[in-house]
Design a protein around this motif. Structure first.
Motif, PDB file in Angstrom:
ATOM      1  N   UNK A  41      48.137  48.141  50.869  1.00  0.00           N
ATOM      2  CA  UNK A  41      46.673  48.117  50.887  1.00  0.00           C
ATOM      3  C   UNK A  41      46.176  47.590  49.537  1.00  0.00           C
ATOM      4  N   UNK A  42      46.129  46.264  49.355  1.00  0.00           N
ATOM      5  CA  UNK A  42      45.739  45.692  48.063  1.00  0.00           C
ATOM      6  C   UNK A  42      44.353  46.156  47.578  1.00  0.00           C
ATOM      7  N   UNK A  43      43.411  46.293  48.498  1.00  0.00           N
ATOM      8  CA  UNK A  43      42.065  46.707  48.100  1.00  0.00           C
ATOM      9  C   UNK A  43      42.097  48.088  47.441  1.00  0.00           C
ATOM     10  N   UNK A  44      42.932  48.960  47.950  1.00  0.00           N
ATOM     11  CA  UNK A  44      43.054  50.306  47.393  1.00  0.00           C
ATOM     12  C   UNK A  44      43.610  50.257  45.964  1.00  0.00           C
ATOM     13  N   UNK A  45      44.596  49.382  45.715  1.00  0.00           N
ATOM     14  CA  UNK A  45      45.166  49.242  44.380  1.00  0.00           C
ATOM     15  C   UNK A  45      44.159  48.704  43.378  1.00  0.00           C
ATOM     16  N   UNK A  46      43.357  47.746  43.796  1.00  0.00           N
ATOM     17  CA  UNK A  46      42.344  47.175  42.903  1.00  0.00           C
ATOM     18  C   UNK A  46      41.242  48.195  42.640  1.00  0.00           C
ATOM     19  N   UNK A  47      40.916  48.989  43.638  1.00  0.00           N
ATOM     20  CA  UNK A  47      39.945  50.079  43.477  1.00  0.00           C
ATOM     21  C   UNK A  47      40.446  51.077  42.438  1.00  0.00           C
ATOM     22  N   UNK A  48      41.732  51.386  42.466  1.00  0.00           N
ATOM     23  CA  UNK A  48      42.323  52.313  41.498  1.00  0.00           C
ATOM     24  C   UNK A  48      42.307  51.712  40.091  1.00  0.00           C
ATOM     25  N   UNK A  49      42.544  50.406  39.981  1.00  0.00           N
ATOM     26  CA  UNK A  49      42.476  49.735  38.676  1.00  0.00           C
ATOM     27  C   UNK A  49      41.071  49.882  38.097  1.00  0.00           C
ATOM     28  N   UNK A  50      40.063  49.757  38.951  1.00  0.00           N
ATOM     29  CA  UNK A  50      38.676  49.930  38.500  1.00  0.00           C
ATOM     30  C   UNK A  50      38.469  51.350  37.977  1.00  0.00           C
ATOM     31  N   UNK A  51      38.992  52.319  38.701  1.00  0.00           N
ATOM     32  CA  UNK A  51      38.794  53.724  38.330  1.00  0.00           C
ATOM     33  C   UNK A  51      39.382  54.046  36.964  1.00  0.00           C
ATOM     34  N   UNK A  52      40.575  53.544  36.663  1.00  0.00           N
ATOM     35  CA  UNK A  52      41.254  53.931  35.426  1.00  0.00           C
ATOM     36  C   UNK A  52      40.817  53.123  34.207  1.00  0.00           C
ATOM     37  N   UNK A  53      40.105  52.033  34.409  1.00  0.00           N
ATOM     38  CA  UNK A  53      39.632  51.241  33.262  1.00  0.00           C
ATOM     39  C   UNK A  53      38.461  51.927  32.577  1.00  0.00           C
ATOM     40  N   UNK A  54      38.374  51.742  31.274  1.00  0.00           N
ATOM     41  CA  UNK A  54      37.205  52.242  30.564  1.00  0.00           C
ATOM     42  C   UNK A  54      36.057  51.255  30.749  1.00  0.00           C
ATOM     43  N   UNK A  55      34.864  51.686  30.446  1.00  0.00           N
ATOM     44  CA  UNK A  55      33.684  50.844  30.566  1.00  0.00           C
ATOM     45  C   UNK A  55      33.844  49.602  29.687  1.00  0.00           C
ATOM     46  N   UNK A  56      33.647  48.444  30.252  1.00  0.00           N
ATOM     47  CA  UNK A  56      33.816  47.186  29.536  1.00  0.00           C
ATOM     48  C   UNK A  56      35.238  46.650  29.582  1.00  0.00           C
ATOM     49  N   UNK A  57      36.144  47.420  30.173  1.00  0.00           N
ATOM     50  CA  UNK A  57      37.542  46.995  30.279  1.00  0.00           C
ATOM     51  C   UNK A  57      37.704  45.842  31.259  1.00  0.00           C
ATOM     52  N   UNK A  58      38.744  45.057  31.047  1.00  0.00           N
ATOM     53  CA  UNK A  58      38.999  43.897  31.898  1.00  0.00           C
ATOM     54  C   UNK A  58      40.303  44.078  32.649  1.00  0.00           C
ATOM     55  N   UNK A  59      40.249  43.864  33.968  1.00  0.00           N
ATOM     56  CA  UNK A  59      41.453  43.921  34.805  1.00  0.00           C
ATOM     57  C   UNK A  59      41.921  42.498  35.060  1.00  0.00           C
ATOM     58  N   UNK A  60      43.226  42.324  35.092  1.00  0.00           N
ATOM     59  CA  UNK A  60      43.806  41.015  35.389  1.00  0.00           C
ATOM     60  C   UNK A  60      44.908  41.199  36.409  1.00  0.00           C
ATOM     61  N   UNK A  61      44.862  40.407  37.441  1.00  0.00           N
ATOM     62  CA  UNK A  61      45.877  40.453  38.480  1.00  0.00           C
ATOM     63  C   UNK A  61      46.406  39.039  38.663  1.00  0.00           C
ATOM     64  N   UNK A  62      47.710  38.903  38.706  1.00  0.00           N
ATOM     65  CA  UNK A  62      48.329  37.606  38.933  1.00  0.00           C
ATOM     66  C   UNK A  62      49.144  37.718  40.210  1.00  0.00           C
ATOM     67  N   UNK A  63      48.918  36.818  41.141  1.00  0.00           N
ATOM     68  CA  UNK A  63      49.621  36.899  42.407  1.00  0.00           C
ATOM     69  C   UNK A  63      49.763  35.549  43.066  1.00  0.00           C
ATOM     70  N   UNK A  64      50.532  35.509  44.144  1.00  0.00           N
ATOM     71  CA  UNK A  64      50.727  34.256  44.872  1.00  0.00           C
ATOM     72  C   UNK A  64      49.495  33.906  45.688  1.00  0.00           C
TER      73      UNK A  64
END
Length: 146
Positions: A7-30
């Motif tokens: 469930x990729x959407x769930x993983x990205x949602x979790x990345x949002x949750x654990x980031x601090x305010x102003x934090x940047x998430x980066x995902x690299x995929x095919x």
């Protein structure tokens, strides 16, 4: 490894949750291949999201300033339709504090994992392979003994 996530959407949602305010998430995929034969084998093997799906997942999770950069061979500067774009890098910034505004799906809430086949032909191939595997027996195994 997103191509293996149930469930990729769930993983990205979790990345949002654990980031601090102003934090940047980066995902690299095919990226989903454009050439028909590559696409056929890619759909049989694992999840190859489209570029639009990556952007949609980040946006739905609440990320702002979502950007996508294509990754491919440096010697190739052509257009996407030739299929030599290997993957992409997607980034997004957490602009609001707290949890992701995205609600968990029914399947994620109940711990169910599903795989959605993008093509009915791929589903048919998997069913046929399963039937062949289920009906074939190995001469080295004696299924009738007690």
């Amino acid at each position: 490894s997103i191509e293996y996530w149930p469930d990729p959407q769930r993983g990205i949602k979790e990345a949002y949750r654990v980031l601090r305010l102003g934090g940047k998430a980066c995902l690299i995929g095919p990226v989903h291949p454009t050439f028909w034969l590559s696409r056929f084998f890619a759909d049989m093997w694992m999840l190859f999201p489209t570029e639009e799906e990556y952007i949609e997942w980040f946006t739905k999770a609440g990320f702002k300033d979502v950007q996508l950069k294509r990754i491919g061979p440096k010697w190739y500067r052509g257009v996407r339709r030739h299929g030599l774009i290997m993957g992409c890098s997607v980034t997004g910034v957490k602009r609001e504090s707290g949890d992701s505004p995205l609600q968990a799906s029914f399947f994620a809430k109940n711990g169910l994992q599903i795989h959605i086949f993008k093509s009915p032909y791929i589903l048919i191939c998997f069913v046929k392979m399963g039937l062949v595997a289920a009906t074939s027996t190995s001469p080295a195994v004696d299924w009738t003994s007690k």
